[in-house]
Design a protein around this motif. Sequence first.
Motif, mmCIF file in Angstrom:
data_model
loop_
_atom_site.group_PDB
_atom_site.id
_atom_site.type_symbol
_atom_site.label_atom_id
_atom_site.label_comp_id
_atom_site.label_asym_id
_atom_site.label_seq_id
_atom_site.Cartn_x
_atom_site.Cartn_y
_atom_site.Cartn_z
ATOM 1 N N THR A 160 0.647 -0.992 0.220
ATOM 2 C CA THR A 160 -0.125 -0.014 -0.060
ATOM 3 C C THR A 160 0.841 1.329 0.013
ATOM 4 O OG1 THR A 160 -1.856 -1.190 1.068
ATOM 5 C CG2 THR A 160 -1.777 1.194 1.213
ATOM 6 N N ARG A 161 1.966 1.249 0.804
ATOM 7 C CA ARG A 161 2.606 2.559 1.016
ATOM 8 C C ARG A 161 3.196 3.025 -0.398
ATOM 9 N NH1 ARG A 161 6.786 -0.591 4.166
ATOM 10 N NH2 ARG A 161 5.815 0.078 6.062
ATOM 11 N N GLU A 162 3.676 1.956 -1.287
ATOM 12 C CA GLU A 162 4.183 2.638 -2.682
ATOM 13 C C GLU A 162 2.928 2.835 -3.584
ATOM 14 O OE1 GLU A 162 5.278 -0.501 -0.954
ATOM 15 O OE2 GLU A 162 7.193 0.307 -0.131
ATOM 16 N N ASN A 163 1.924 2.712 -3.029
ATOM 17 C CA ASN A 163 0.932 2.865 -3.966
ATOM 18 C C ASN A 163 -0.176 3.957 -3.724
ATOM 19 O OD1 ASN A 163 1.275 0.990 -6.453
ATOM 20 N ND2 ASN A 163 1.589 -0.623 -4.509
ATOM 21 N N VAL A 164 0.334 4.856 -2.884
ATOM 22 C CA VAL A 164 -0.627 5.885 -2.466
ATOM 23 C C VAL A 164 0.240 7.399 -2.686
ATOM 24 C CG1 VAL A 164 -1.769 7.212 -0.389
ATOM 25 C CG2 VAL A 164 -1.629 4.728 -0.824
ATOM 26 N N LEU A 165 -0.568 8.324 -3.026
ATOM 27 C CA LEU A 165 0.233 9.594 -3.380
ATOM 28 C C LEU A 165 -0.296 10.634 -2.106
ATOM 29 C CD1 LEU A 165 -0.808 9.995 -7.249
ATOM 30 C CD2 LEU A 165 1.377 9.339 -6.191
ATOM 31 N N ARG A 194 3.069 8.372 4.397
ATOM 32 C CA ARG A 194 3.774 6.872 4.995
ATOM 33 C C ARG A 194 3.576 6.792 6.469
ATOM 34 N NH1 ARG A 194 3.724 7.546 -0.282
ATOM 35 N NH2 ARG A 194 4.640 9.371 0.107
ATOM 36 N N LEU A 195 3.438 7.585 7.047
ATOM 37 C CA LEU A 195 3.357 7.559 8.887
ATOM 38 C C LEU A 195 2.055 7.086 9.176
ATOM 39 C CD1 LEU A 195 5.269 8.073 11.302
ATOM 40 C CD2 LEU A 195 4.309 10.526 11.428
ATOM 41 N N LEU A 196 1.198 7.921 8.308
ATOM 42 C CA LEU A 196 -0.302 7.408 8.736
ATOM 43 C C LEU A 196 -0.604 5.857 7.903
ATOM 44 C CD1 LEU A 196 -2.205 10.804 7.802
ATOM 45 C CD2 LEU A 196 -2.006 9.605 10.220
ATOM 46 N N ILE A 197 0.076 5.645 6.846
ATOM 47 C CA ILE A 197 -0.144 4.420 6.235
ATOM 48 C C ILE A 197 0.443 3.364 7.353
ATOM 49 C CG2 ILE A 197 0.455 2.741 4.425
ATOM 50 C CD1 ILE A 197 0.217 5.049 2.617
ATOM 51 N N GLY A 198 -0.393 2.123 7.742
ATOM 52 C CA GLY A 198 0.268 1.321 8.840
ATOM 53 C C GLY A 198 -0.027 1.523 10.084
ATOM 54 N N CYS A 199 -0.551 2.704 10.302
ATOM 55 C CA CYS A 199 -0.594 3.189 11.717
ATOM 56 C C CYS A 199 -1.763 2.568 12.395
ATOM 57 C CB CYS A 199 -0.615 4.882 12.011
ATOM 58 S SG CYS A 199 -2.325 5.451 11.680
ATOM 59 N N GLU A 200 -2.762 1.913 11.749
ATOM 60 C CA GLU A 200 -3.572 1.051 12.356
ATOM 61 C C GLU A 200 -4.745 2.160 13.080
ATOM 62 O OE1 GLU A 200 -2.939 -2.686 14.185
ATOM 63 O OE2 GLU A 200 -1.030 -2.730 12.804
ATOM 64 N N GLY A 201 -4.836 3.197 12.460
ATOM 65 C CA GLY A 201 -5.779 4.146 13.310
ATOM 66 C C GLY A 201 -5.408 4.803 14.430
ATOM 67 N N THR A 202 -4.098 4.731 14.902
ATOM 68 C CA THR A 202 -3.435 5.135 16.264
ATOM 69 C C THR A 202 -3.222 6.626 16.166
ATOM 70 O OG1 THR A 202 -1.317 4.322 15.870
ATOM 71 C CG2 THR A 202 -2.876 2.608 17.003
ATOM 72 N N LEU A 203 -2.955 7.132 14.861
ATOM 73 C CA LEU A 203 -2.432 8.312 14.621
ATOM 74 C C LEU A 203 -3.182 9.447 14.090
ATOM 75 C CD1 LEU A 203 1.286 7.728 13.460
ATOM 76 C CD2 LEU A 203 0.353 8.145 15.620
ATOM 77 N N GLY A 204 -4.321 8.792 13.230
ATOM 78 C CA GLY A 204 -5.435 9.378 12.627
ATOM 79 C C GLY A 204 -6.407 8.669 12.063
ATOM 80 N N VAL A 205 -7.471 9.336 11.555
ATOM 81 C CA VAL A 205 -8.471 8.504 10.851
ATOM 82 C C VAL A 205 -8.554 8.962 9.443
ATOM 83 C CG1 VAL A 205 -10.997 8.371 10.598
ATOM 84 C CG2 VAL A 205 -9.928 8.576 12.864
ATOM 85 N N ILE A 206 -8.276 8.118 8.656
ATOM 86 C CA ILE A 206 -7.978 8.435 7.381
ATOM 87 C C ILE A 206 -9.230 8.290 6.616
ATOM 88 C CG2 ILE A 206 -6.809 7.883 4.992
ATOM 89 C CD1 ILE A 206 -4.592 6.258 6.653
ATOM 90 N N THR A 207 -9.630 9.618 5.993
ATOM 91 C CA THR A 207 -10.929 9.756 5.394
ATOM 92 C C THR A 207 -10.966 9.883 3.987
ATOM 93 O OG1 THR A 207 -10.592 12.112 5.538
ATOM 94 C CG2 THR A 207 -11.691 11.251 7.343
ATOM 95 N N GLU A 208 -9.953 10.374 3.163
ATOM 96 C CA GLU A 208 -9.832 10.229 1.887
ATOM 97 C C GLU A 208 -8.569 9.943 1.399
ATOM 98 O OE1 GLU A 208 -10.963 14.279 0.711
ATOM 99 O OE2 GLU A 208 -12.556 14.062 1.819
ATOM 100 N N ALA A 209 -8.232 9.308 0.345
ATOM 101 C CA ALA A 209 -7.096 8.726 -0.026
ATOM 102 C C ALA A 209 -6.871 9.025 -1.620
ATOM 103 C CB ALA A 209 -6.872 7.289 0.179
ATOM 104 N N THR A 210 -5.688 9.538 -2.059
ATOM 105 C CA THR A 210 -5.357 9.735 -3.477
ATOM 106 C C THR A 210 -4.363 8.354 -3.799
ATOM 107 O OG1 THR A 210 -5.362 11.890 -3.219
ATOM 108 C CG2 THR A 210 -4.404 11.226 -5.262
ATOM 109 N N LEU A 211 -5.020 7.693 -4.755
ATOM 110 C CA LEU A 211 -4.274 6.192 -5.015
ATOM 111 C C LEU A 211 -3.695 6.197 -6.247
ATOM 112 C CD1 LEU A 211 -7.272 4.203 -3.731
ATOM 113 C CD2 LEU A 211 -5.396 4.985 -2.366
ATOM 114 N N LYS A 212 -2.341 5.707 -6.170
ATOM 115 C CA LYS A 212 -1.649 5.851 -7.481
ATOM 116 C C LYS A 212 -2.031 4.528 -8.411
ATOM 117 C CE LYS A 212 3.123 5.215 -9.091
ATOM 118 N NZ LYS A 212 4.392 4.543 -8.279
ATOM 119 N N LEU A 213 -2.397 4.635 -9.470
ATOM 120 C CA LEU A 213 -3.001 3.590 -10.492
ATOM 121 C C LEU A 213 -1.839 2.994 -11.273
ATOM 122 C CD1 LEU A 213 -6.610 4.956 -11.068
ATOM 123 C CD2 LEU A 213 -5.786 3.485 -9.113
#
Lengths: 467, 467
Positions: A160-165, A194-213
């Motif tokens: 995931t972390r390599e596929n999110v902008l 990248r800090l939020l990716i993988g944080c399992e909701g402990t650092l923030g609630v991710i609401t919107e994502a710009t995904l690299k296709l």
Amino acid sequence: MSALDAFLDQLAHVLPAERILRDAGSTWAYGMDNSRVHHAPAVVVFPEDHDEVAETMRLAYAHRVPVTTRGRGTGTAGGSVPVRGGVVLVTDRMTRVLDFRPEDRLIVVQTGMINADLQRIVGEKGFFWPPDPTSNALCTIGGNLGCNAAGPHAVKYGTTRENVLGLRAVDGQGRTIKAGSQTTKGVVGHDLTRLLIGCEGTLGVITEATLKLTPLPETRRLLRAFYPDMHAASAAVSRVMAQPATPAAIEFIDGNALDLLRKNSAVEIPSSAGAMLMIEVDGDESGIDATVERVVSAARSPEADIAVAQTAEEQARLWAARKALSPTLRQVAPKKINEDVVVPVSRIPRLIETLDDIATRHAITIVSFGHAGNGNIHVNLLVDPDDPAQMAGAEQALDEVFDAVLRLDGTLSGEHGIGLVKREFVSREIPPDSLDLMRGIKAVFDPAGILNPHKKLPDRPDEALPS
Amino acid sequence: MSALDAFLDQLAHVLPAERILRDAGSTWAYGMDNSRVHHAPAVVVFPEDHDEVAETMRLAYAHRVPVTTRGRGTGTAGGSVPVRGGVVLVTDRMTRVLDFRPEDRLIVVQTGMINADLQRIVGEKGFFWPPDPTSNALCTIGGNLGCNAAGPHAVKYGTTRENVLGLRAVDGQGRTIKAGSQTTKGVVGHDLTRLLIGCEGTLGVITEATLKLTPLPETRRLLRAFYPDMHAASAAVSRVMAQPATPAAIEFIDGNALDLLRKNSAVEIPSSAGAMLMIEVDGDESGIDATVERVVSAARSPEADIAVAQTAEEQARLWAARKALSPTLRQVAPKKINEDVVVPVSRIPRLIETLDDIATRHAITIVSFGHAGNGNIHVNLLVDPDDPAQMAGAEQALDEVFDAVLRLDGTLSGEHGIGLVKREFVSREIPPDSLDLMRGIKAVFDPAGILNPHKKLPDRPDEALPS
């Protein structure tokens, strides 16, 4: 008035009543994920957009009410179990596409969207989003982000972390976090994405994502290769990964798992086979045969039995068998211990030897399969929870598995996450000073400690979870 | 005794005298990078390994002495200029290979190693490390990590952050940071690896890096395509990126830059050409012709003049011309303002129109070239620093460039970093709450504020740099 009641009083101005559940009958199901650990939440809320999440978090911060974010609950580590009660924030009403620009190879979605729905939408324009966990028909993009999920195609396309902008998220005070950008390069500010990716909701609630296709490959081939044992199979993995044509997937299945497939799938497995690899190769029509040739020649050994799936049906049958392994195991051993360790690819044979030895010494059946191209092995200990001697042996065995993984410069979890159930093992891998920095980061994002408490990192002695 | 003297007293027990420079004649050169901004350090030190860096940082923390880490000083944003004096920590004695395992597609190196030296070492085993900035013959891996450097091949292979598995570093208290692992998957703890990458030495000193290697492609082809103007060229970039065969590089060069090449290179450029693309395609011999065909057909338009470089010499000549652009411009306009903006690929044409308009209105020559596949445009404003009216116009023009980039959902820096010279622009892109989180992270890693102070993020009002 209790803090929770005061929170609810104000929340009534943010969300309509039908998107706030309070009765125990309705909220019960939101207290469990695929770890089967259960804690009842006090409230379940269903925000529909970023602003509603931010408002909810602002109130939760004001009243110090814990908030555990949840997609569809397919996680296996207890990451979405609300161990402190409080609020479960469910993202499943947040499923909209906010922007889709194939010409920029990106899509912006709300994070409650199901992975398979995303794949269908972007697939119509010739793209895919590489992370595709086995649960992709059910799991949400938000869950994928929270766990840095991967799946079989990470060996070629990354996790995931390599596929999110970029991301939009809400921190533990209800403030909006803007992370990353809409571009494939960007170095302004620190890497909050990248800090939020993988944080399992402990650092923030991710609401919107710009995904690299990624553009869908023109064609695919699937090889299945049988070997007499795991040693031969894992040596083949090393040879395949040492040549330049990186496969789109290299899955491996050990002898015990093959026995399951013999009983539960339509795949024909010779009796001599003690291990199997599934190798997917993708690319252009013009080059695919040559690529298959290279991969086959690397995978070949005197005792190997290799064939290319000839039809789409045969490919689908193989993948279905592979994907059915985890649920099938669950039927055989409802309380199986499912680990998700990773070692450098060249060290898979040594890990396999150690697993054999551990299984023999503790008289426990260990079933292993997984994403061999990443060295990511799902190690399943089949145990009977009603047999205390076996459970004690399993605990000791698990301990030895983790020791072996770390000795081989591996890591304790590749994609399932830490959640609740693996926290006690984290400090074996991460030294105290690094853990201290991680806790410092947590305090910056969540000063009140209300974002998915008791997850991801081991508790400090002063914050231990009451049992 | 001053804090610096006390620090030096103790440092004498850590480093031998010949690796501590104090006289102004010797230290002067370590006060400047390619931004041409200069501040003299008080001391320059040359540690040889992680432990010496950790010891040095422990003493610097004890005595509150600022430490600015430096590789070879090729950065263009002033990131390694010691604006508070203190210590410049030079990594150029830290050039050892600590582990090289082609079978695991990884190498562990000290971060003072030169990028080109790394490429040579891993190339002998059939691999490369994708980040290859134009300065790769000089710049260090540590500098690449600090800036999240990229270069032409990021369009296919990603930037530094996508090509690192793990790091060893030292924080602002001299504590050792273990980040990441030796595996391509890993979700234990928070992602300190990506946080340190791109931090420009403000969160830690990276001493060792586990780099993810990529197999060298079997073969490469280089196309050069001339177009009448940038609009035609950037439309071609969009078409190439919309089809599945992702090129290894798509560089573009505008009309003003072509004029420079006409005068300063051996590349033949037709007089009708107003823009040029260089498109590199790589892969297996068996498939390369078909891939070239697809890319050419996407790049083609009625007025385009496209050819494939027929020999290795011709390929080398084209790349040499592209790589000479930046130094050549420096000769023409020693005080050129060199920006590094990024926009989504489909919006390059709109950015180019805006740049034309800005150049005309402010009567400033703007030369643009860069990594079009990532939307990363190096915008060079050629100004005469002795002409105050022009300098004022340039400042206004730059302001408008940044506004346009942000309006197009772009970012202000793709790979050069923020350093000293772009700090004032950061808050245009990053909202206050996100900036606040970044400052919080900084305080966790560097509580005394001694790690490369006044870089990367804008100063808070209470910490402004004395002028």
